[in-house]
Design an enzyme around this catalytic site. Structure first.
Site, PDB file in Angstrom:
ATOM      1  N   CYS A 280     -11.230   3.600  -0.822  1.00  0.00           N
ATOM      2  CA  CYS A 280      -9.836   4.048  -0.532  1.00  0.00           C
ATOM      3  C   CYS A 280      -9.619   3.311   0.713  1.00  0.00           C
ATOM      4  O   CYS A 280     -10.474   3.139   1.724  1.00  0.00           O
ATOM      5  CB  CYS A 280     -10.049   5.571  -0.435  1.00  0.00           C
TER       6      CYS A 280
ATOM      7  N   GLU B  33      -5.777   9.713   8.714  1.00  0.00           N
ATOM      8  CA  GLU B  33      -4.586   9.564   9.142  1.00  0.00           C
ATOM      9  C   GLU B  33      -4.198  10.352  10.603  1.00  0.00           C
ATOM     10  O   GLU B  33      -3.585   9.933  11.482  1.00  0.00           O
ATOM     11  CB  GLU B  33      -3.390  10.513   8.090  1.00  0.00           C
TER      12      GLU B  33
ATOM     13  N   HIS C 233      -8.332   4.319   3.258  1.00  0.00           N
ATOM     14  CA  HIS C 233      -8.578   4.988   4.610  1.00  0.00           C
ATOM     15  C   HIS C 233     -10.003   5.260   5.013  1.00  0.00           C
ATOM     16  O   HIS C 233     -10.158   5.378   6.219  1.00  0.00           O
ATOM     17  CB  HIS C 233      -7.940   6.335   4.512  1.00  0.00           C
TER      18      HIS C 233
ATOM     19  N   CYS D 192      -3.758  -0.848  -1.992  1.00  0.00           N
ATOM     20  CA  CYS D 192      -4.005   0.482  -2.369  1.00  0.00           C
ATOM     21  C   CYS D 192      -5.075   0.574  -3.604  1.00  0.00           C
ATOM     22  O   CYS D 192      -4.788   0.096  -4.668  1.00  0.00           O
ATOM     23  CB  CYS D 192      -2.789   1.174  -2.530  1.00  0.00           C
TER      24      CYS D 192
ATOM     25  N   ASP E  93       0.719  -0.944   0.036  1.00  0.00           N
ATOM     26  CA  ASP E  93      -0.145  -0.091   0.000  1.00  0.00           C
ATOM     27  C   ASP E  93       0.809   1.383  -0.120  1.00  0.00           C
ATOM     28  O   ASP E  93       2.003   1.199   0.357  1.00  0.00           O
ATOM     29  CB  ASP E  93      -0.960   0.180   1.144  1.00  0.00           C
ATOM     30  N   SER E  94       0.282   2.349  -0.343  1.00  0.00           N
ATOM     31  CA  SER E  94       1.170   3.781  -0.311  1.00  0.00           C
ATOM     32  C   SER E  94       1.448   4.070   1.096  1.00  0.00           C
ATOM     33  O   SER E  94       2.296   4.711   1.325  1.00  0.00           O
ATOM     34  CB  SER E  94       0.265   4.777  -0.836  1.00  0.00           C
TER      35      SER E  94
HETATM   36  N1  DGL Z   1      -4.070   4.009  -0.423  1.00  0.00           N
HETATM   37  C1  DGL Z   1      -4.652   5.038  -1.092  1.00  0.00           C
HETATM   38  C2  DGL Z   1      -5.796   4.500  -1.629  1.00  0.00           C
HETATM   39  O1  DGL Z   1      -6.363   3.436  -1.461  1.00  0.00           O
HETATM   40  C3  DGL Z   1      -5.099   6.163  -0.257  1.00  0.00           C
HETATM   41  C4  DGL Z   1      -3.993   7.046   0.486  1.00  0.00           C
HETATM   42  C5  DGL Z   1      -3.143   7.511  -0.904  1.00  0.00           C
HETATM   43  O2  DGL Z   1      -3.544   8.713  -1.523  1.00  0.00           O
HETATM   44  O3  DGL Z   1      -1.921   7.088  -0.847  1.00  0.00           O
HETATM   45  O4  DGL Z   1      -6.326   4.817  -2.506  1.00  0.00           O
END
Ligand code: DGL
Length: 293
Positions: free
Chosen positions: A210, A176, A212, A96, A33-34
């Site tokens: 997403c 976050e 989050h 992600c 993931d990012s």
């Molecule tokens: N992990 C990203 C997503 O699920 C969200 C956070 C980011 O923008 O890196 O799209």
């Protein structure tokens, strides 16, 4: 072992595991993931497949991906995948949504013949299952919305569906920050939902597109109309991972609980603190290994 005993059934490995032969059933599942949001997907995989070893890589140095260009996102995702390939993995989960929307094909080529599972297709499957022929509102990052990834994935499964996508970058920051409920979270969510529905559009389902947004589920539910179904792709993704391993005869044959390993590209302390919210369990900075991509 987790020093505080907070994660009792898992062994957390802190150092490089020996590289093993590709396609070995004993290899871990790689999850990328990012940042830390994909830990919600890791959690679902751990519930679905408790005996599998899991290695998670969060590209915290380059978060957020959602506001970047597709070229950068694909470059970041291929570098993160290469790092996980170096560790030796038998399957890659792209937890992600943004990386799944932008780079899934490139990552599938890179990992071939090993399987790569993104979160967009399982999310679309879950949405169609929840409300066939319905109207869906996808809440996601700018990049995911720009590519209309959910739109295409849902319509390919259910041509009668109506799909609208809404970029909600500020919800990433709220999650976050841990501001996931109360007045501020609800006002920002209301603003996004109003923007998506200014012409009277009323969705049957809201897709949390997403990593989050599952943390904001209660606040979204408080703001949205009562009848709306909230769709989260984590458990559908985990079920798909299990089915894929079973079909390939690649499930771990151990009788003991699997191990967990956390890699990050920046900020072990922040990864542990914020990641703990997503994982639903405390993490210590020592549990997180910093890596360069
Ligand atoms: N992990 C990203 C997503 O699920 C969200 C956070 C980011 O923008 O890196 O799209």
């Amino acid at each position: 072992m987790d020093p505080g005993g907070i994660i009792p059934h898992m062994t957390i490995l802190r150092h490089n595991a020996p590289m093993s032969k590709t396609n070995n059933t004993d290899l871990p599942i790689g999850i990328f993931d990012s940042g830390v949001g994909g830990l919600t997907v890791l959690k679902a995989i751990r519930t679905e497949l408790p005996k599998e070893d899991l290695v998670y890589l969060g590209d915290t140095a380059r978060l957020p991906y959602g506001t970047k260009s597709p070229i950068s996102i694909e470059r970041y995702a291929t570098q993160a995948t290469a790092k996980l390939q170096e560790q030796g993995i038998k399957l890659l989960v792209v937890a992600c949504n943004t990386a799944s929307a932008v780079a899934l094909d490139a990552l599938q080529q890179q990992m071939s013949p090993l399987p790569v599972i993104g979160v967009v297709d399982p999310g679309a499957t879950a949405a169609v299952k929840a409300r066939a022929g319905g109207s869906h509102l996808v809440l996601a990052t700018e990049a995911t919305v720009r590519l209309r990834a959910y739109h295409e994935a849902i319509l390919s499964r259910d041509p009668g569906a109506i799909v609208r996508e809404q970029a909600c970058e500020m919800l990433v920051s709220l999650a976050e920050e841990g501001w996931t409920d109360g007045d501020i979270a609800e006002r920002i969510i209301r603003r996004y939902l109003e923007e998506a529905s200014d012409d009277g559009f009323t969705p049957d389902s809201i897709i949390l597109g997403c990593t989050h947004f599952p943390l904001l589920k209660d606040a979204i539910r408080a703001v949205a109309v009562d009848e709306v179904t909230l769709v989260d792709s984590a458990s559908t993704t985990a079920a798909f991972v299990r089915e894929t391993l079973e079909a390939d005869g690649a499930c771990h044959r151990s009788d003991t609980a699997g191990s967990l390993r956390f890699l990050a590209t920046d900020g072990a302390t922040r990864f542990a603190r914020v990641g703990g919210h997503f994982l639903g369990e405390a993490l210590a900075p020592d549990d997180v290994e910093l890596v360069d991509l």
